[in-house]
Design a protein around this motif. Structure first.
Motif, PDB file in Angstrom:
ATOM      1  N   LYS A  22      -1.833   7.372  -8.955  1.00 50.64           N
ATOM      2  CA  LYS A  22      -0.466   7.524  -9.458  1.00 50.64           C
ATOM      3  C   LYS A  22       0.036   6.255 -10.147  1.00 50.64           C
ATOM      4  N   ASP A  23       0.137   5.180  -9.391  1.00 55.10           N
ATOM      5  CA  ASP A  23       0.715   3.937  -9.874  1.00 55.10           C
ATOM      6  C   ASP A  23      -0.182   2.769  -9.495  1.00 55.10           C
ATOM      7  N   ASP A  24       0.213   1.595  -9.961  1.00 54.69           N
ATOM      8  CA  ASP A  24      -0.448   0.378  -9.545  1.00 54.69           C
ATOM      9  C   ASP A  24       0.410  -0.264  -8.467  1.00 54.69           C
ATOM     10  N   LEU A  25      -0.236  -0.918  -7.507  1.00 55.58           N
ATOM     11  CA  LEU A  25       0.452  -1.501  -6.366  1.00 55.58           C
ATOM     12  C   LEU A  25       0.115  -2.983  -6.299  1.00 55.58           C
ATOM     13  N   GLU A  26       1.131  -3.819  -6.297  1.00 55.88           N
ATOM     14  CA  GLU A  26       0.940  -5.264  -6.205  1.00 55.88           C
ATOM     15  C   GLU A  26       1.428  -5.738  -4.846  1.00 55.88           C
ATOM     16  N   ILE A  27       0.568  -6.432  -4.099  1.00 55.97           N
ATOM     17  CA  ILE A  27       0.933  -6.986  -2.805  1.00 55.97           C
ATOM     18  C   ILE A  27       1.563  -8.352  -3.054  1.00 55.97           C
ATOM     19  N   VAL A  28       2.811  -8.531  -2.621  1.00 54.07           N
ATOM     20  CA  VAL A  28       3.540  -9.763  -2.883  1.00 54.07           C
ATOM     21  C   VAL A  28       3.358 -10.753  -1.738  1.00 54.07           C
ATOM     22  N   ARG A  29       3.571 -10.290  -0.503  1.00 55.41           N
ATOM     23  CA  ARG A  29       3.476 -11.172   0.664  1.00 55.41           C
ATOM     24  C   ARG A  29       3.048 -10.342   1.866  1.00 55.41           C
ATOM     25  N   VAL A  30       2.220 -10.915   2.734  1.00 56.02           N
ATOM     26  CA  VAL A  30       1.713 -10.197   3.895  1.00 56.02           C
ATOM     27  C   VAL A  30       1.989 -11.007   5.154  1.00 56.02           C
ATOM     28  N   GLY A  31       2.580 -10.347   6.157  1.00 57.58           N
ATOM     29  CA  GLY A  31       2.802 -10.953   7.465  1.00 57.58           C
ATOM     30  C   GLY A  31       1.912 -10.293   8.496  1.00 57.58           C
ATOM     31  N   LYS A  32       2.211 -10.501   9.768  1.00 59.94           N
ATOM     32  CA  LYS A  32       1.399  -9.898  10.820  1.00 59.94           C
ATOM     33  C   LYS A  32       1.587  -8.395  10.892  1.00 59.94           C
ATOM     34  N   LEU A  33       2.819  -7.933  10.760  1.00 62.20           N
ATOM     35  CA  LEU A  33       3.111  -6.506  10.904  1.00 62.20           C
ATOM     36  C   LEU A  33       3.592  -5.837   9.625  1.00 62.20           C
ATOM     37  N   VAL A  34       4.269  -6.572   8.771  1.00 58.16           N
ATOM     38  CA  VAL A  34       4.835  -5.977   7.564  1.00 58.16           C
ATOM     39  C   VAL A  34       4.328  -6.713   6.320  1.00 58.16           C
ATOM     40  N   ALA A  35       4.447  -6.018   5.193  1.00 54.72           N
ATOM     41  CA  ALA A  35       4.047  -6.603   3.916  1.00 54.72           C
ATOM     42  C   ALA A  35       5.090  -6.259   2.868  1.00 54.72           C
ATOM     43  N   GLU A  52       7.235  -2.766   3.996  1.00 54.14           N
ATOM     44  CA  GLU A  52       6.691  -1.663   4.778  1.00 54.14           C
ATOM     45  C   GLU A  52       5.643  -2.208   5.738  1.00 54.14           C
ATOM     46  N   GLN A  53       5.344  -1.420   6.768  1.00 58.88           N
ATOM     47  CA  GLN A  53       4.297  -1.813   7.701  1.00 58.88           C
ATOM     48  C   GLN A  53       2.960  -1.864   6.975  1.00 58.88           C
ATOM     49  N   VAL A  54       2.119  -2.803   7.374  1.00 58.27           N
ATOM     50  CA  VAL A  54       0.812  -2.979   6.746  1.00 58.27           C
ATOM     51  C   VAL A  54      -0.018  -1.707   6.860  1.00 58.27           C
ATOM     52  N   SER A  55       0.025  -1.051   8.020  1.00 61.24           N
ATOM     53  CA  SER A  55      -0.772   0.160   8.214  1.00 61.24           C
ATOM     54  C   SER A  55      -0.346   1.279   7.272  1.00 61.24           C
ATOM     55  N   VAL A  56       0.937   1.373   6.960  1.00 67.25           N
ATOM     56  CA  VAL A  56       1.429   2.401   6.045  1.00 67.25           C
ATOM     57  C   VAL A  56       0.916   2.134   4.628  1.00 67.25           C
ATOM     58  N   ILE A  57       0.916   0.888   4.211  1.00 63.27           N
ATOM     59  CA  ILE A  57       0.411   0.533   2.881  1.00 63.27           C
ATOM     60  C   ILE A  57      -1.087   0.809   2.796  1.00 63.27           C
ATOM     61  N   GLN A  58      -1.812   0.464   3.843  1.00 60.51           N
ATOM     62  CA  GLN A  58      -3.254   0.719   3.861  1.00 60.51           C
ATOM     63  C   GLN A  58      -3.547   2.211   3.780  1.00 60.51           C
ATOM     64  N   ASP A  59      -2.782   3.027   4.497  1.00 57.36           N
ATOM     65  CA  ASP A  59      -2.956   4.474   4.438  1.00 57.36           C
ATOM     66  C   ASP A  59      -2.671   5.011   3.035  1.00 57.36           C
ATOM     67  N   TYR A  60      -1.627   4.489   2.390  1.00 52.04           N
ATOM     68  CA  TYR A  60      -1.289   4.920   1.036  1.00 52.04           C
ATOM     69  C   TYR A  60      -2.434   4.616   0.067  1.00 52.04           C
ATOM     70  N   ILE A  61      -2.986   3.423   0.180  1.00 52.50           N
ATOM     71  CA  ILE A  61      -4.082   3.035  -0.712  1.00 52.50           C
ATOM     72  C   ILE A  61      -5.299   3.926  -0.473  1.00 52.50           C
ATOM     73  N   ASN A  62      -5.606   4.204   0.786  1.00 52.93           N
ATOM     74  CA  ASN A  62      -6.752   5.069   1.097  1.00 52.93           C
ATOM     75  C   ASN A  62      -6.548   6.493   0.603  1.00 52.93           C
ATOM     76  N   ARG A  63      -5.351   7.055   0.821  1.00 52.96           N
ATOM     77  CA  ARG A  63      -5.074   8.434   0.405  1.00 52.96           C
ATOM     78  C   ARG A  63      -5.139   8.616  -1.096  1.00 52.96           C
ATOM     79  N   ASN A  64      -4.716   7.590  -1.833  1.00 53.83           N
ATOM     80  CA  ASN A  64      -4.671   7.689  -3.295  1.00 53.83           C
ATOM     81  C   ASN A  64      -5.868   7.028  -3.968  1.00 53.83           C
TER      82      ASN A  64
END
Length: 69
Positions: A22-35, A52-64
């Motif tokens: 769908k789109d391109d996703l740029e990771i700006v900053r990553v912490g322990k639980l959120v990004a 958003e939570q890191v796990s939610v972003i990872q799931d989005y990347i995997n699904r798409n």
């Protein structure tokens, strides 16, 4: 078995740029639980930074079927 590091979503890092169906996703900053991230549509300017939570972003990347650029 050697893993392909281009598609390894388990370790998000700041500055990564993921191309998805769908789109391109740029990771700006990553912490322990959120990004912090932003979507960059190919036809529009970059959108605002979201958190958003890191796990939610990872799931989005995997699904798409995201590919690290």
């Amino acid at each position: 078995m050697k893993m392909d590091m281009r598609n390894d979503v388990s370790t998000l890092q700041a500055g990564q740029y993921w191309k998805t169906e769908k789109d391109d996703l740029e990771i700006v900053r990553v912490g322990k639980l959120v990004a912090q991230y932003r979507f960059a549509n190919r036809h529009k300017k970059k959108s605002s930074i979201k958190v958003e939570q890191v796990s939610v972003i990872q799931d989005y990347i995997n699904r798409n079927r995201g590919v690290l650029v």
